[in-house]
Motif scaffolding. Structure first.
Motif, short mmCIF file in Angstrom:
data_model
loop_
_atom_site.label_atom_id
_atom_site.label_comp_id
_atom_site.label_asym_id
_atom_site.label_seq_id
_atom_site.Cartn_x
_atom_site.Cartn_y
_atom_site.Cartn_z
N ILE A 160 0.89 -1.17 0.18
CA ILE A 160 0.04 0.14 0.07
C ILE A 160 0.92 1.17 -0.06
O ILE A 160 0.59 2.26 -0.76
CB ILE A 160 -0.97 0.03 1.30
CG1 ILE A 160 -1.80 -1.45 1.31
CG2 ILE A 160 -1.94 1.43 1.13
CD1 ILE A 160 -2.79 -1.15 2.51
N LEU A 161 1.71 1.07 0.99
CA LEU A 161 2.82 2.44 1.01
C LEU A 161 3.51 2.55 -0.26
O LEU A 161 3.53 3.69 -0.91
CB LEU A 161 3.83 2.05 2.15
CG LEU A 161 4.91 3.28 2.37
CD1 LEU A 161 4.09 4.40 2.97
CD2 LEU A 161 5.95 2.81 3.33
N ASP A 162 3.99 1.44 -0.77
CA ASP A 162 4.73 1.47 -2.19
C ASP A 162 3.74 2.30 -3.26
O ASP A 162 4.28 3.30 -4.06
CB ASP A 162 5.05 0.15 -2.71
CG ASP A 162 6.16 0.15 -3.70
OD1 ASP A 162 6.82 1.00 -3.77
OD2 ASP A 162 6.13 -0.89 -4.22
N ARG A 163 2.58 1.63 -3.25
CA ARG A 163 1.72 2.37 -4.39
C ARG A 163 1.48 4.08 -3.96
O ARG A 163 1.43 4.79 -5.03
CB ARG A 163 0.42 1.66 -4.59
CG ARG A 163 0.69 0.03 -4.87
CD ARG A 163 -0.28 -0.45 -5.77
NE ARG A 163 -0.39 -1.91 -5.73
CZ ARG A 163 -1.19 -2.65 -6.03
NH1 ARG A 163 -2.23 -2.09 -6.75
NH2 ARG A 163 -1.19 -3.81 -5.76
N ALA A 164 1.19 4.33 -2.52
CA ALA A 164 0.94 5.64 -2.60
C ALA A 164 2.17 6.56 -3.01
O ALA A 164 1.91 7.65 -3.59
CB ALA A 164 0.51 5.84 -1.27
N LEU A 165 3.37 6.15 -2.61
CA LEU A 165 4.50 6.83 -2.93
C LEU A 165 4.73 6.80 -4.37
O LEU A 165 5.20 8.05 -5.01
CB LEU A 165 5.83 6.26 -1.97
CG LEU A 165 5.69 6.25 -0.53
CD1 LEU A 165 6.98 5.36 -0.09
CD2 LEU A 165 5.60 7.62 -0.05
N ASP A 166 4.54 5.67 -5.15
CA ASP A 166 4.67 5.73 -6.61
C ASP A 166 3.73 6.72 -7.20
O ASP A 166 4.23 7.60 -8.16
CB ASP A 166 4.31 4.32 -7.12
CG ASP A 166 4.39 4.41 -8.39
OD1 ASP A 166 5.63 4.54 -9.02
OD2 ASP A 166 3.40 3.88 -9.18
N ALA A 167 2.58 7.06 -6.62
CA ALA A 167 1.68 7.79 -7.11
C ALA A 167 2.09 9.35 -7.18
O ALA A 167 2.24 10.17 -8.11
CB ALA A 167 0.24 7.66 -6.57
N ALA A 168 2.77 9.83 -5.97
CA ALA A 168 3.25 11.03 -5.58
C ALA A 168 4.50 11.24 -6.47
O ALA A 168 4.55 12.27 -7.12
CB ALA A 168 3.49 11.28 -4.04
N LEU A 169 5.40 10.39 -6.61
CA LEU A 169 6.57 10.51 -7.32
C LEU A 169 6.26 10.57 -8.89
O LEU A 169 7.15 11.30 -9.61
CB LEU A 169 7.49 9.31 -7.08
CG LEU A 169 8.17 9.28 -5.64
CD1 LEU A 169 8.89 8.14 -5.27
CD2 LEU A 169 9.45 10.34 -5.72
N SER A 170 5.41 9.66 -9.39
CA SER A 170 5.16 9.69 -10.75
C SER A 170 4.69 10.89 -11.16
O SER A 170 4.58 11.46 -12.23
CB SER A 170 3.92 8.49 -11.11
OG SER A 170 4.56 7.14 -10.81
N GLY A 171 3.74 11.59 -10.10
CA GLY A 171 3.25 12.81 -10.50
C GLY A 171 4.19 13.89 -10.65
O GLY A 171 4.15 14.45 -11.57
N LEU A 172 5.23 13.92 -9.66
CA LEU A 172 6.19 14.86 -9.82
C LEU A 172 7.30 14.62 -11.04
O LEU A 172 7.56 15.57 -11.55
CB LEU A 172 7.07 14.81 -8.69
CG LEU A 172 6.36 15.50 -7.30
CD1 LEU A 172 7.09 15.10 -5.99
CD2 LEU A 172 6.07 16.84 -7.27
N GLU A 173 7.47 13.17 -11.22
CA GLU A 173 8.25 12.98 -12.46
C GLU A 173 7.74 13.42 -13.81
O GLU A 173 8.62 13.75 -14.75
CB GLU A 173 8.69 11.65 -12.34
CG GLU A 173 9.49 11.03 -11.35
CD GLU A 173 9.78 9.80 -10.97
OE1 GLU A 173 10.44 9.25 -10.07
OE2 GLU A 173 8.97 8.91 -11.39
N ALA A 174 6.38 13.34 -13.78
CA ALA A 174 5.74 13.39 -15.31
C ALA A 174 5.83 15.17 -15.29
O ALA A 174 5.89 15.68 -16.49
CB ALA A 174 4.23 13.35 -15.05
N VAL A 175 6.02 16.06 -14.26
CA VAL A 175 5.90 17.45 -14.34
C VAL A 175 7.51 17.53 -15.05
O VAL A 175 7.53 18.40 -15.69
CB VAL A 175 6.02 17.87 -13.23
CG1 VAL A 175 6.46 19.43 -13.21
CG2 VAL A 175 4.60 17.89 -12.55
N VAL A 176 8.42 16.94 -14.67
CA VAL A 176 9.76 17.19 -15.33
C VAL A 176 9.75 16.62 -16.74
O VAL A 176 10.57 17.09 -17.54
CB VAL A 176 11.07 16.61 -14.34
CG1 VAL A 176 12.21 17.15 -14.98
CG2 VAL A 176 10.82 17.08 -12.99
#
Lengths: 204, 204
Positions: A61-77
């Motif tokens: 669960i933690l993995d997927r939550a952190l992945d969502a946040a990181l993917s969002g930020l990475e998509a911006v760059v």
């Protein structure tokens, strides 16, 4: 009684994303360690096995939550800016402004997941992987600041890594005080961040 | 064996401040709740009663650590700037710059105590009192920004409270990455913060 339980277990509204949202809220409120799958199940009104139907473990669960946040930020760059009116590639300072605005939007739209990400200290493999991705993100921001300094758009008397850290310190602080539905929307807040970071507060 | 214990219990270097420093480090590392007086005593090589000689309770230790951080920050806002060369009172933007610089110095010199302060969520009376003082500090910063906007030194198209939050978000982020003895000292870091917040990164 048995029927009520069936109703509770079967109540709608908790697909995988719904469980994730409630879990992230619980992790932020009580801490990851203090939130067992049992407590989550209670909070959701689900059985533990209903949670395990969607997630392999609490770590998952933690993995997927952190992945969502990181993917969002990475998509911006990753998101490329269109060419300028003159057909040229956008300069680094325009890309940096685009990234700062995009990051504010990700923070506001994914406030709980980013809050969780910013509290990660690297205690487990999942957390360490998230920190590795955060550091890679930071390096990309530092590189972009360095490019903008090299092209002459940004002052170069401040170390690019310090610029990246202070600027994202400002942006990340939004999770501490921003509440959806408050006086400022994401667009306005992004304007404010860009105005302070790029142009400064002093009137001239 | 008994002699070793005597030596351990009586070993020098742990006056009240020494105990406080070790306790703050432990709270930051393991969390306040997870750090019992027993664990602290073990870490210090002291008996529990040696700790209770200096502090009434674990809460009392937290109280004094948070008070140190808050007093340092409050002193920065209380500290009057000298009159200008012309004998006039310094304007609000000069006072704000003084406060931003002073806050960076407090963060760098009291990194562990400020780190602890910034993690406080209001779970106990001690934490709630600290949050009340933090909010009073924030209001004073917001008022100072408002004064500088009213005198025309700062752009007034950004809400003063948002300016205060974003600027201190940048400053507070220093606890996340600054390590004493790193490339930048407190003076340099204070210059960087003031340069970004007041004058912005964009070269003109």
């Amino acid at each position: 009684m048995s029927e009520m339980q069936t109703t509770r277990r079967g109540r709608p509204g908790y697909d995988q994303q719904g469980i994730l949202d409630v879990a992230v809220a619980a992790f932020n409120e009580h801490g990851y360690d203090a939130t067992s799958i049992g407590k989550l199940a209670e909070r959701l009104g689900l059985s533990k096995s209903a949670i395990y139907h969607h997630f392999a473990s609490k770590d998952d669960i933690l993995d997927r939550a952190l992945d969502a946040a990181l993917s969002g930020l990475e998509a911006v760059v990753d998101d490329p800016l269109p060419l300028t009116d003159g057909g040229r590639a956008p300069d680094a300072v325009a890309r940096l402004e685009h990234v700062l605005r995009g990051a504010v939007h990700v923070l506001v739209s994914q406030l709980p997941a980013v809050t969780l990400l910013l509290r990660v200290r690297g205690n487990t493999d999942v957390e360490r992987r998230a920190l590795t991705r955060r550091r890679a993100f930071d390096r990309r921001i530092t590189a972009l600041v360095g490019e903008a300094q090299a092209e002459g758009s940004l002052r170069s008397d401040i170390d690019a890594a310090v610029v990246a850290r202070l600027t994202f310190g400002m942006i990340n602080s939004i999770v501490e005080w921003y509440r959806p539905g408050g006086r400022e929307g994401a667009d306005r807040l992004a304007d404010d961040v860009v105005a302070i970071a790029l142009d400064g507060l002093r009137r001239r």
